[in-house]
Design a protein around this motif. Sequence first.
Motif, PDB file in Angstrom:
ATOM      1  N   TRP A  76     -53.201  51.193  71.894  1.00  0.00           N
ATOM      2  CA  TRP A  76     -52.504  52.103  72.802  1.00  0.00           C
ATOM      3  C   TRP A  76     -53.210  51.983  74.139  1.00  0.00           C
ATOM      4  O   TRP A  76     -54.291  52.516  74.321  1.00  0.00           O
ATOM      5  N   ASP A  77     -52.594  51.275  75.052  1.00  0.00           N
ATOM      6  CA  ASP A  77     -53.252  50.887  76.287  1.00  0.00           C
ATOM      7  C   ASP A  77     -52.374  51.372  77.446  1.00  0.00           C
ATOM      8  O   ASP A  77     -51.342  50.775  77.756  1.00  0.00           O
ATOM      9  N   THR A  78     -52.794  52.461  78.066  1.00  0.00           N
ATOM     10  CA  THR A  78     -51.969  53.081  79.109  1.00  0.00           C
ATOM     11  C   THR A  78     -51.708  52.110  80.257  1.00  0.00           C
ATOM     12  O   THR A  78     -50.623  52.125  80.850  1.00  0.00           O
ATOM     13  N   ARG A 312     -56.875  57.054  81.045  1.00  0.00           N
ATOM     14  CA  ARG A 312     -57.678  56.201  80.165  1.00  0.00           C
ATOM     15  C   ARG A 312     -59.112  56.687  80.072  1.00  0.00           C
ATOM     16  O   ARG A 312     -59.801  56.419  79.080  1.00  0.00           O
ATOM     17  N   SER A 315     -61.453  62.461  78.201  1.00  0.00           N
ATOM     18  CA  SER A 315     -62.298  62.788  77.051  1.00  0.00           C
ATOM     19  C   SER A 315     -62.389  64.306  76.980  1.00  0.00           C
ATOM     20  O   SER A 315     -61.864  65.001  77.855  1.00  0.00           O
ATOM     21  N   TYR A 321     -57.110  64.448  83.807  1.00  0.00           N
ATOM     22  CA  TYR A 321     -55.787  63.840  83.626  1.00  0.00           C
ATOM     23  C   TYR A 321     -54.695  64.899  83.487  1.00  0.00           C
ATOM     24  O   TYR A 321     -53.528  64.642  83.765  1.00  0.00           O
ATOM     25  N   ARG A 402     -59.051  50.844  85.540  1.00  0.00           N
ATOM     26  CA  ARG A 402     -59.127  50.726  84.082  1.00  0.00           C
ATOM     27  C   ARG A 402     -58.050  49.767  83.554  1.00  0.00           C
ATOM     28  O   ARG A 402     -57.075  50.182  82.937  1.00  0.00           O
ATOM     29  N   ASP A 407     -58.543  50.933  73.798  1.00  0.00           N
ATOM     30  CA  ASP A 407     -57.520  51.640  73.012  1.00  0.00           C
ATOM     31  C   ASP A 407     -57.667  53.123  73.364  1.00  0.00           C
ATOM     32  O   ASP A 407     -58.725  53.704  73.129  1.00  0.00           O
ATOM     33  N   ASP A 408     -56.620  53.732  73.928  1.00  0.00           N
ATOM     34  CA  ASP A 408     -56.757  55.089  74.472  1.00  0.00           C
ATOM     35  C   ASP A 408     -56.608  56.144  73.377  1.00  0.00           C
ATOM     36  O   ASP A 408     -55.705  57.009  73.423  1.00  0.00           O
ATOM     37  N   GLU A 409     -57.528  56.084  72.435  1.00  0.00           N
ATOM     38  CA  GLU A 409     -57.466  56.945  71.246  1.00  0.00           C
ATOM     39  C   GLU A 409     -57.494  58.431  71.575  1.00  0.00           C
ATOM     40  O   GLU A 409     -56.897  59.233  70.864  1.00  0.00           O
ATOM     41  N   LEU A 411     -56.031  60.139  73.614  1.00  0.00           N
ATOM     42  CA  LEU A 411     -54.728  60.758  73.885  1.00  0.00           C
ATOM     43  C   LEU A 411     -54.132  61.372  72.619  1.00  0.00           C
ATOM     44  O   LEU A 411     -53.282  62.258  72.697  1.00  0.00           O
TER      45      LEU A 411
END
Length: 565
Positions: A76-78, A312, A315, A321, A402, A407-409, A411
């Motif tokens: 999953w890559d924004t 991305r 956290s 975001y 970025r 992998d944008d875990e 999210l």
Amino acid sequence: MILLNPKNHTRVYPDERSREVMLKTIDFFERMGKRRLKDDDHERAWYGEFLEFVKKERIFATMCTPARYGAEDCRWDTYRNCEFAEILAFYGLHYWYTWQVSVLGLGPIWMSENEALKERAAQQLEDGEIFAFGLSEQAHGADLYSSSMRLAPLDDGGFKADGAKYYIGNGNNARMVSTFAKMADNDEWVFFVSDSQHPNYELKKNTVNVQSYVSSFELHDYPVAEGDILSRGQDAWDSALNTVNVGKFNLGWASIGICTHSFYEAITHAHERVLYGKRVTEFPQVRQLLMDAYARLIAMKLVGMRAADYMRAASEDDRRYLLFNPIVKMKVTTQGEDVINHLWDVIAARGFEEDTYFEMAARDIRALPKLEGTVHVNIALIVKFLANYLFNPAEFPEVGRRDDDGDDEFLFQQGATRGLGGIQFHDYRPVFDAVDLPNVNLFKEQIDAFRALCLEAGPSRDQSKDVDFLLAVGEIFIVIVYAQLILENAPIYDIPDALVDQIFDVLGRDMSGCALQLHGKRTATADQAERCLTMIRRPEVNEEQFDALYEEHVIALSGAYAMNP
Ligand SMILES: Cc1cc2nc3c(=O)[nH]c(=O)nc-3n(C[C@H](O)[C@H](O)[C@H](O)COP(=O)(O)OP(=O)(O)OC[C@H]3O[C@@H](n4cnc5c(N)ncnc54)[C@H](O)[C@@H]3O)c2cc1C
């Protein structure tokens, strides 16, 4: 040149598969050609051929499966999702929409702790299935608290679901429809998966008269096993909102894709058309309209890409975001409407013609501000961040570009959706102070005047309850955050100073317009109204700079791209 040009695709990727996905998708549409694209739009033809292509090339599997559930190319890559969204909408919003609602449908699944359903979703992505997000109901709109779909426990275990959903994309076809409901016995929230092909799932109709299938469906005594439950209680509620957080970002990218294709079409038409012995692009008002459209479009893209960096970097300790994402949703999409309005004023009758991309764009651009939370709902959300953003900054590590293969875990692990007013941001002032350009300097004065208004004549208790007044304050705040993201990204993408200055010519005029709106609010006090006038600035004029930008950036795009016939 940061605008997408499918015939000169130069974007850099960290891996070959990402490039392949983009190039194959472009190739699919260019082979289809414009005539067929338009015929299918007019006929409202089901996009089966596109879905066949997606299946054969495993496109959604690569793009929509988090790394830990998929094959080696999956993540999953924004960063790459942004461009994929842009490409799909560049060719047609309906192709984007079937992907977008799959993204939404997958949200509650990837956020769930039900591993078996996640494995099933990963397999279905490999099999080329699409997904759906069954949140909205006809009677309730944005008021999710009133959801009336019910899930009733049965004596011998399991549950049965009853109720109706409305405006659900892909609800005619998806084998996993993430369906939001309340438990019939205790009103607890719940997300479960239903299957559009089950006999107790009644597909009522397509609620819209376009190529996309935006379903209305009903569940009648629909059997739901414990294993079909995705989440319950607060988790279910949070995953509804957090899914929208992930999904609504893509709406800005759809606007960018639509505006980019429209721009190529419009500039080429206008530049080749000669009236009274002059090119249309020589009329002074056309020069202004095209320059504004171009500056807005570049700004939309800079903001979208910078906000992606923060998505991305998100956290538990960095939730910035949550401001930048609704800015993309609300502001980039409404800027998209402005771009199309400007272009339409330039190409006039041509914008109605059945063989143009523009004819679709003029219709579709209107959808994006309204879906997944209206402009009002998003501004009301954004206003919650105002006090901390302006007056209570914090230190954060620098976030760079970025475009890595991460992998944008996070999210899918965003957690509680409360406490937005407590989120802090890095200080915006150094970002502005680092730039010394005439129109940026004028904009800084406008920010200072707005700060002073907030500090010395901020909204009263009554005004804080008046959404109309707050929305007007919010519009001003949004232009400031939008401008900050542009300035942060301009050096990253080597945007020339002259263009940044021109973008701030537009932003400064927008800011003056917003100040005038607030000035005119009937609930504004005389002091507030007076202070609004101190926010108004006239842009610094530089004819030489305008002429050079117009030739080298705007006119240069005439003939730069045309879709295959
Ligand atoms: C083409 C299309 C596709 C869609 N796809 C899906 C989908 O796949 N899945 C899904 O679940 N839904 C989907 N939707 C539903 C969409 O997300 C809703 O339309 C949207 O959330 C807004 O609801 P509404 O349009 O009914 O407006 P309403 O909620 O009825 O709003 C009416 C007015 O009240 C204002 N308002 C509402 N709440 C507030 C507030 N808190 N503060 C201030 N003003 C407020 C709104 O801004 C608006 O002006 C789709 C809709 C369409 C048209």
